[in-house]
Design an enzyme around this catalytic site. Structure first.
Site, PDB file in Angstrom:
ATOM      1  N   LYS A  23       0.840  -1.190   0.000  1.00 26.07           N
ATOM      2  CA  LYS A  23       0.000   0.000   0.000  1.00 26.07           C
ATOM      3  C   LYS A  23       0.878   1.244   0.000  1.00 26.07           C
ATOM      4  O   LYS A  23       0.675   2.170  -0.802  1.00 26.07           O
ATOM      5  CB  LYS A  23      -0.898  -0.028   1.255  1.00 26.07           C
ATOM      6  CG  LYS A  23      -2.078   0.908   1.187  1.00 26.07           C
ATOM      7  CD  LYS A  23      -2.895   0.858   2.500  1.00 26.07           C
ATOM      8  CE  LYS A  23      -3.742  -0.399   2.599  1.00 26.07           C
ATOM      9  NZ  LYS A  23      -4.394  -0.529   3.920  1.00 26.07           N
ATOM     10  N   ARG A  94      -2.779   3.522   8.619  1.00 33.81           N
ATOM     11  CA  ARG A  94      -3.129   2.285   7.902  1.00 33.81           C
ATOM     12  C   ARG A  94      -1.954   1.320   7.887  1.00 33.81           C
ATOM     13  O   ARG A  94      -0.819   1.729   7.711  1.00 33.81           O
ATOM     14  CB  ARG A  94      -3.498   2.628   6.453  1.00 33.81           C
ATOM     15  CG  ARG A  94      -4.318   3.876   6.332  1.00 33.81           C
ATOM     16  CD  ARG A  94      -4.323   4.445   4.919  1.00 33.81           C
ATOM     17  NE  ARG A  94      -5.062   3.629   3.973  1.00 33.81           N
ATOM     18  CZ  ARG A  94      -5.169   3.943   2.679  1.00 33.81           C
ATOM     19  NH1 ARG A  94      -4.569   5.020   2.199  1.00 33.81           N
ATOM     20  NH2 ARG A  94      -5.862   3.176   1.883  1.00 33.81           N
ATOM     21  N   GLY A 103      -6.287  -9.762   8.408  1.00 34.28           N
ATOM     22  CA  GLY A 103      -5.919 -10.233   9.744  1.00 34.28           C
ATOM     23  C   GLY A 103      -5.000  -9.264  10.436  1.00 34.28           C
ATOM     24  O   GLY A 103      -4.804  -9.332  11.642  1.00 34.28           O
ATOM     25  N   MET A 105      -3.926  -5.124  11.294  1.00 34.36           N
ATOM     26  CA  MET A 105      -4.743  -4.111  11.956  1.00 34.36           C
ATOM     27  C   MET A 105      -5.693  -3.364  11.016  1.00 34.36           C
ATOM     28  O   MET A 105      -5.364  -3.072   9.878  1.00 34.36           O
ATOM     29  CB  MET A 105      -3.824  -3.108  12.623  1.00 34.36           C
ATOM     30  CG  MET A 105      -4.521  -2.407  13.735  1.00 34.36           C
ATOM     31  SD  MET A 105      -3.644  -0.913  14.151  1.00 34.36           S
ATOM     32  CE  MET A 105      -4.091   0.102  12.775  1.00 34.36           C
ATOM     33  N   ARG A 340      -3.771  -1.342  -6.264  1.00 34.91           N
ATOM     34  CA  ARG A 340      -2.985  -2.582  -6.268  1.00 34.91           C
ATOM     35  C   ARG A 340      -3.415  -3.388  -7.488  1.00 34.91           C
ATOM     36  O   ARG A 340      -4.444  -3.090  -8.098  1.00 34.91           O
ATOM     37  CB  ARG A 340      -3.229  -3.380  -4.980  1.00 34.91           C
ATOM     38  CG  ARG A 340      -4.683  -3.730  -4.785  1.00 34.91           C
ATOM     39  CD  ARG A 340      -4.904  -4.406  -3.445  1.00 34.91           C
ATOM     40  NE  ARG A 340      -6.325  -4.399  -3.148  1.00 34.91           N
ATOM     41  CZ  ARG A 340      -6.836  -4.551  -1.944  1.00 34.91           C
ATOM     42  NH1 ARG A 340      -6.059  -4.692  -0.900  1.00 34.91           N
ATOM     43  NH2 ARG A 340      -8.137  -4.553  -1.765  1.00 34.91           N
ATOM     44  N   HIS A 456      -9.797 -45.277  -4.947  1.00 37.26           N
ATOM     45  CA  HIS A 456     -10.204 -45.722  -6.282  1.00 37.26           C
ATOM     46  C   HIS A 456     -11.123 -44.700  -6.934  1.00 37.26           C
ATOM     47  O   HIS A 456     -10.931 -44.295  -8.081  1.00 37.26           O
ATOM     48  CB  HIS A 456     -10.911 -47.084  -6.161  1.00 37.26           C
ATOM     49  CG  HIS A 456     -11.480 -47.578  -7.448  1.00 37.26           C
ATOM     50  ND1 HIS A 456     -12.791 -47.377  -7.793  1.00 37.26           N
ATOM     51  CD2 HIS A 456     -10.904 -48.225  -8.494  1.00 37.26           C
ATOM     52  CE1 HIS A 456     -13.001 -47.901  -8.993  1.00 37.26           C
ATOM     53  NE2 HIS A 456     -11.867 -48.429  -9.429  1.00 37.26           N
ATOM     54  N   SER A 802       9.864 -43.103 -20.838  1.00 35.15           N
ATOM     55  CA  SER A 802       8.718 -42.376 -20.306  1.00 35.15           C
ATOM     56  C   SER A 802       8.734 -42.553 -18.791  1.00 35.15           C
ATOM     57  O   SER A 802       8.553 -43.659 -18.289  1.00 35.15           O
ATOM     58  CB  SER A 802       7.449 -42.965 -20.928  1.00 35.15           C
ATOM     59  OG  SER A 802       6.317 -42.466 -20.294  1.00 35.15           O
ATOM     60  N   CYS A 870       4.986 -39.159 -17.701  1.00 33.21           N
ATOM     61  CA  CYS A 870       3.552 -39.386 -17.870  1.00 33.21           C
ATOM     62  C   CYS A 870       2.839 -39.562 -16.529  1.00 33.21           C
ATOM     63  O   CYS A 870       1.673 -39.897 -16.484  1.00 33.21           O
ATOM     64  CB  CYS A 870       3.296 -40.592 -18.760  1.00 33.21           C
ATOM     65  SG  CYS A 870       3.849 -42.125 -18.040  1.00 33.21           S
ATOM     66  N   TYR A 890       8.876 -34.079 -23.684  1.00 33.98           N
ATOM     67  CA  TYR A 890       7.441 -33.865 -23.531  1.00 33.98           C
ATOM     68  C   TYR A 890       6.957 -34.159 -22.110  1.00 33.98           C
ATOM     69  O   TYR A 890       7.644 -34.848 -21.338  1.00 33.98           O
ATOM     70  CB  TYR A 890       6.640 -34.711 -24.533  1.00 33.98           C
ATOM     71  CG  TYR A 890       6.651 -36.195 -24.257  1.00 33.98           C
ATOM     72  CD1 TYR A 890       5.676 -36.786 -23.438  1.00 33.98           C
ATOM     73  CD2 TYR A 890       7.621 -37.021 -24.813  1.00 33.98           C
ATOM     74  CE1 TYR A 890       5.693 -38.148 -23.179  1.00 33.98           C
ATOM     75  CE2 TYR A 890       7.642 -38.387 -24.559  1.00 33.98           C
ATOM     76  CZ  TYR A 890       6.668 -38.941 -23.741  1.00 33.98           C
ATOM     77  OH  TYR A 890       6.678 -40.284 -23.480  1.00 33.98           O
TER      78      TYR A 890
HETATM   79  P1  ADP Z   1      -7.956  -1.752   3.834  1.00 33.25           P
HETATM   80  O1  ADP Z   1      -6.615  -2.359   3.605  1.00 33.25           O
HETATM   81  O2  ADP Z   1      -8.820  -2.516   4.749  1.00 33.25           O
HETATM   82  O3  ADP Z   1      -8.613  -1.353   2.552  1.00 33.25           O
HETATM   83  P2  ADP Z   1      -7.352   1.020   4.107  1.00 33.25           P
HETATM   84  O4  ADP Z   1      -6.193   1.513   4.863  1.00 33.25           O
HETATM   85  O5  ADP Z   1      -7.223   1.066   2.635  1.00 33.25           O
HETATM   86  O6  ADP Z   1      -7.662  -0.409   4.631  1.00 33.25           O
HETATM   87  O7  ADP Z   1      -8.586   1.896   4.565  1.00 33.25           O
HETATM   88  C1  ADP Z   1      -9.884   1.502   4.876  1.00 33.25           C
HETATM   89  C2  ADP Z   1     -10.876   2.493   4.282  1.00 33.25           C
HETATM   90  O8  ADP Z   1     -10.582   3.809   4.739  1.00 33.25           O
HETATM   91  C3  ADP Z   1     -10.769   2.547   2.777  1.00 33.25           C
HETATM   92  O9  ADP Z   1     -12.054   2.704   2.239  1.00 33.25           O
HETATM   93  C4  ADP Z   1      -9.949   3.764   2.537  1.00 33.25           C
HETATM   94  O10 ADP Z   1     -10.238   4.355   1.281  1.00 33.25           O
HETATM   95  C5  ADP Z   1     -10.372   4.684   3.659  1.00 33.25           C
HETATM   96  N1  ADP Z   1      -9.301   5.626   3.978  1.00 33.25           N
HETATM   97  C6  ADP Z   1      -8.050   5.333   4.365  1.00 33.25           C
HETATM   98  N2  ADP Z   1      -7.318   6.443   4.513  1.00 33.25           N
HETATM   99  C7  ADP Z   1      -8.133   7.483   4.233  1.00 33.25           C
HETATM  100  C8  ADP Z   1      -7.955   8.897   4.199  1.00 33.25           C
HETATM  101  N3  ADP Z   1      -6.789   9.438   4.479  1.00 33.25           N
HETATM  102  N4  ADP Z   1      -9.009   9.648   3.865  1.00 33.25           N
HETATM  103  C9  ADP Z   1     -10.189   9.080   3.570  1.00 33.25           C
HETATM  104  N5  ADP Z   1     -10.432   7.765   3.579  1.00 33.25           N
HETATM  105  C10 ADP Z   1      -9.407   6.960   3.898  1.00 33.25           C
HETATM  106 MG    MG Z   2      -7.855  -0.373   1.186  1.00 36.05          MG
END
Ligand code: ADP
Ligand code: MG
Ligand code: MG
Length: 914
Positions: A23, A94, A103, A105, A340, A456, A802, A870, A890
């Site tokens: 990210k 984030r 899983g 945060m 992504r 089987h 083979s 094979c 092959y």
């Molecule tokens: P995830 O990996 O679960 O998508 P994100 O970090 O991308 O987590 O964020 C979760 C939500 O919060 C997403 O919809 C993202 O667009 C929104 N978000 C994250 N940062 C901001 C920001 N700076 N301003 C507005 N929305 C945000």
């Molecule tokens: Mg996201």
């Protein structure tokens, strides 16, 4: 100077996902190519690891200083101040590692709010409701995510206020309600932590950063990494992204959404996604409100729709890949918050590969390499309709992929009878046996309550390309009552069920399925693959129908035709049994004379379908007792017959007595007489004797393969004759055919010489009749360790090798596959004693080494020796790479793996130097 740990979006290296997380790297990259990303910075994964490695709970020295410095730059860029009560800067915090990983945060939004900055925010926006709405979201998220407070404590308070305000929807809450909620939330935090809610924005940030770092070692994240084999060199530690907040909830000129640059389900070259007006990011994810399809944006906000279209073009032009991105519109300004590579299904991957190549976005090499070969397999089986909402009734092992619906039948005969009537049936048995084979042909799918992936049922279903769920232990089959129990649910014969051999799930009723599609795009893509590949891909196919399908999937020949499959067909099994039961060579020859025309017919059909591609026929391989019923079965049958004999005898005595009394007319007619029963008993007793005589302690190491051919040369002679006569018939029709005869289980050249003697005799005889030479090859399976060691001398007799890597793996490890997989292999894998199951993933270091030696020694003797594989491994991408590296000609695999193998062969060639 210590190492830099914090990077602004303007300076971070977009290629360094390891350091910045996926990210973070993309936020940097997007910023640097001029997309509108809110200002921010990334704290590196190295800082995360340093924090986790240290004994104290302190962040690495100097980290917060770097953070303060970066924050200053953000303040300058935005004209706001972090903690400034007049014009507050709010940020999101984030997580994000090199591999996308659920899983870890959750994101914290609106960080930097406190009692004072809140007032500034309200004054700035003139929107009190917005202010308190942001505040209560922040307290709850921060409380839950950073302070670890139970979410329910917040929900309780929230619902209390909602109730007393008499509203059902969150959007119905007033500014005062939200204020009340915020206050209650602050108290929840204070009660749970014994401390007031942290007011200082930098303290908030520090707590949040530590929480993100710790989440890397959270149970869910650790489990996920283990489950998906994410090793430290793939992703190590999480980065923290701090990003200026932008607000999609500032009114009806604001919105938030997620989109794909192309449709991830079909690959169509058109923006695909959803958005919500007047909402913050998490509302879309949480499903609180139903989002609108992105098409609607053109009506609601035409200028924004155009900007998003532009964004889409720029993203693809830069990344050369379909993107999955997040956006927010704040009062008419579009921001991009994440991008992504888009995860797509195989159909979409194939279509986008072909189309992007045409658009000049990627070249052929990229078009091929961006698709994982194994993903193609899902395109070739019918699948459950992804839109169907159903709950499974039982779970078994995914033994043979694909989905099928049909009426349940409990035995093979019934399956055949119903199948003849054109009914879709699913054969449900505890486990299946060779004598059930006709039931397989008649069924849409197979379900068993016992046995594993190599039972089987599983092996035969896979060979036929039919869906199979094996070992669904929750199902209790009662053949006598003709019903099965799953908990309280009763499945009666004739009931409709659906099985999904891809997931191992079983459903009641007919679940809609979508048909496999071998699309025009897939054909194009695989055409490119064939051009790039050096390995030829052939099919394992036993019948003309299989061969036809294999051809459709692009096979360039048959690498393995198992003749015993032909022996198992209903009308042949009695003749095969007759042959086995024969006590003299003469008797055996009589039975073989009946089999010859059948086999010849089979081969001729195969050759005709495949011409001019080669067809490799393996002479009879399995121990012959496999064609007879089991000893147990025979003993049971005999018990019944003995009892029947007594009853019949009793009936006859009764009849005699009655006729003496002159009352014969009132007797029921008798269906059988004691002679018939007697005869049946004799037959079964002889068979039982035979089965006992054929008994072996280790049948897989016993009387099978070429060993059978040497003790019963008339069997091999019949098969060789059938092959060559079929070739001759095709030759007479003017068809170009290339049969290859291969001998199984060979360990010494002497065995090959013996069989070759038969081949030479029969071919000389036929060629004399034909007037010219027949075109065929003679070769050997390499599946015995000694065969590898003697490869040079085998190559003197064999034109081709083979590899049968299933047997060769058993032989190299001295593991019997079934026992290994059932008893100790899982533990071996768990303990890391063996990394993989060598029957799934070719053991390159051991078995592979032997193969390498055999290829080298074989080619030293015969430079044009043709070498292939094979076994099941022949369809597995990693094994195919290996086969490419050691110079095989092959690979041969089952029909549905052919596209996988074609693409993998191309990957192997394209990746030679990467
Ligand atoms: P995830 O990996 O679960 O998508 P994100 O970090 O991308 O987590 O964020 C979760 C939500 O919060 C997403 O919809 C993202 O667009 C929104 N978000 C994250 N940062 C901001 C920001 N700076 N301003 C507005 N929305 C945000
Ligand atoms: Mg996201
Ligand atoms: Mg074998």
């Amino acid at each position: 100077m210590s190492k830099k740990m914090v990077f602004s979006f303007k300076e971070g290296d977009g290629r360094n996902k390891h350091l910045l997380g996926g990210k973070g790297a993309n936020l940097c990259e997007m910023t640097q190519i001029g997309l509108n990303v809110p200002p921010g910075f990334v704290i590196s994964t190295e800082a995360c690891l340093a924090y986790l490695d240290s004994d104290s709970d302190e962040l690495p020295a100097g980290l917060m200083d770097e953070v303060r410095e970066q924050m200053k730059a953000v303040e300058e860029a935005t004209g706001k101040g972090f903690g400034d009560p007049e014009n507050p800067l709010l940020v999101s915090v984030r997580s994000g590692s090199a591999m996308s990983m659920p899983g870890m945060m959750d994101t914290i939004l609106n960080l930097g709010l406190n009692d004072r900055t809140l007032q500034g925010e309200i004054r700035q926006t003139g929107d009190e409701r917005f202010g308190y709405d942001s505040y209560r979201r922040f307290i709850q998220l921060f409380g839950k995510v950073a302070l670890g407070i139970d979410d329910e404590l917040f929900d309780e308070e929230f619902n209390k206020v909602k109730e007393s305000a008499h509203v059902t929807e969150d959007v119905g809450l007033s500014a005062d309600d939200l204020k009340e909620i915020s206050q209650r939330f602050l108290k929840v935090v204070e009660q749970a932590t014994g401390k007031p809610f942290p007011e200082d924005p930098y303290e908030q940030l520090e707590i949040a950063v530590k929480a993100v770092f710790r989440s890397w070692m959270g149970k869910r994240a650790v489990d996920y990494r283990r489950e998906f084999n994410i090793t430290p060199d793939m992703a190590n530690g999480t980065a923290v992204n701090v990003c200026t907040m932008v607000f999609g909830n500032r009114g009806n000129d604001s919105a938030t959404g997620v989109a794909f640059t192309r449709n991830p389900a079909t690959g169509e070259n058109k923006l695909y996604g959803e958005y919500l007006v007047n909402a913050q990011g998490e509302d879309v994810v949480a499903g609180i409100r139903t989002p609108k399809p992105i098409d609607r944006l053109a009506d609601e906000m035409p200028r924004m729709a155009r900007e998003i279209e532009e964004l889409r073009q720029k993203l693809e032009a830069h990344y050369h890949e379909v993107q999955d991105f997040e956006f927010t519109i704040e009062r008419g300004t579009l921001y991009c918050l994440q991008t992504r590579n888009g995860k797509m299904n195989a159909t979409a991957m194939v279509r986008t590969s072909v189309e992007m190549e045409r658009e000049g976005l990627i070249d052929r090499r990229q078009a091929l390499l961006r698709i994982k070969p194994e993903d193609l397999e899902q395109m070739l089986y019918p699948r459950l309709d992804p839109n169907a909402r159903v709950t499974p009734l039982a779970q078994g092992l995914p033994a043979s992929p694909g989905a099928a619906s049909g009426h349940v039948v409990f035995d093979a005969d019934r399956a055949e009878a119903e199948g003849r009537k054109g009914r879709d049936v699913i054969l449900l048995r505890e486990e299946t046996k060779p004598e059930d084979i006709h039931g397989f042909f008649a069924s849409r799918g197979i379900l068993t309550s016992r046995g594993g992936k190599t039972s089987h049922a599983a092996v035969v279903a896979r060979g036929m390309g039919k869906p199979c769920v094996a070992g669904a232990e929750g199902i209790h089959v009662d053949v006598m009552l003709r019903e099965a129990l799953v908990g309280d649910t009763v499945i009666r014969e004739g009931d409709l069920i659906t099985i999904d051999g891809t997931s191992g799930k079983v459903y009641l009723g007919r679940v809609p399925t979508v048909e496999a599609d071998f699309s025009a795009e897939l054909n194009i893509l695989l055409g490119w693959a064939d051009e790039a590949a050096r390995l030829t891909v052939m099919a394992n196919a036993d019948t003309a129908v299989d061969a036809d399908r294999a051809l459709k999937y692009g096979a360039r020949g048959i690498g393995l035709c198992r003749t015993e499959r032909m022996f198992n067909a209903v009308e042949r099994l009695p003749v095969v049994i007759e042959m086995i039961m024969a006590e003299t060579a003469e008797h055996r020859r009589q039975a073989l004379d009946k089999l010859l025309p059948m086999q010849r017919q089979d081969f001729q059909e195969l050759f005709e379908v495949m011409a001019p591609h080669p067809v490799t026929i393996r002479l009879l391989d399995p121990p012959i007792h496999e064609f007879l019923p089991s000893e147990e079965q025979l003993r049971d049958d005999l018990q019944y017959l003995y009892r029947l004999k007594e009853s019949v005898r009793g009936m006859e005595v009764l009849a005699g007595t009655m006729s003496l009394l002159g009352e014969a007319g009132s007797l029921p007619e008798q269906p059988v007489d004691s002679h018939q029963v007697e005869e049946a008993i004799i037959k079964k007793e002889t068979m039982l004797k035979k089965v006992r005589a054929l008994y072996e302690t280790n049948p897989m190491l016993g009387h099978r393969g070429v060993r059978l051919g040497i003790t019963f040369p008339e069997i091999y002679e019949m098969q060789i004759r059938a092959v060559l006569e079929a070739a001759m018939a095709c030759d007479r029709k003017g068809l170009e055919v290339h049969p290859k005869i291969k001998v199984p289980q060979v360990c010494t050249a002497q065995e090959l010489l013996f069989v070759k003697g038969i081949v030479d005799r029969v071919s000389a005889e036929l060629e004399a009749e034909l007037g010219h030479r027949l075109c065929f090859q003679f070769g050997t399976m390499i599946e015995v360790v000694r065969a590898c060691m003697r490869a040079d001398s085998l190559a003197e007799e064999a034109a081709f090798f083979s590899f049968g890597t299933n047997d060769l793996t058993q032989a190299t490890f001295s593991f019997s596959r079934e026992d290994a997989e059932n008893k100790f292999l899982p533990l071996y894998n768990e303990r890391g004693i063996l990394q993989n199951n060598p029957f799934d993933v070719l053991d390159e270091k051991g078995v592979g080494k032997l193969m390498q030696l055999a290829v080298r020694w074989g080619r030293e003797k015969r430079p044009d020796l043709l070498v292939g594989i094979c076994g099941e491994h022949g369809g597995h991408p990693a094994s195919i790479h290996f086969c490419h590296r050691i110079g095989l000609d092959y690979v041969s695999c089952s029909a549905p793996r052919i596209p996988v193998a074609r693409l993998a062969a191309a990957h192997a060639a394209l990746c030679e130097d990467c």
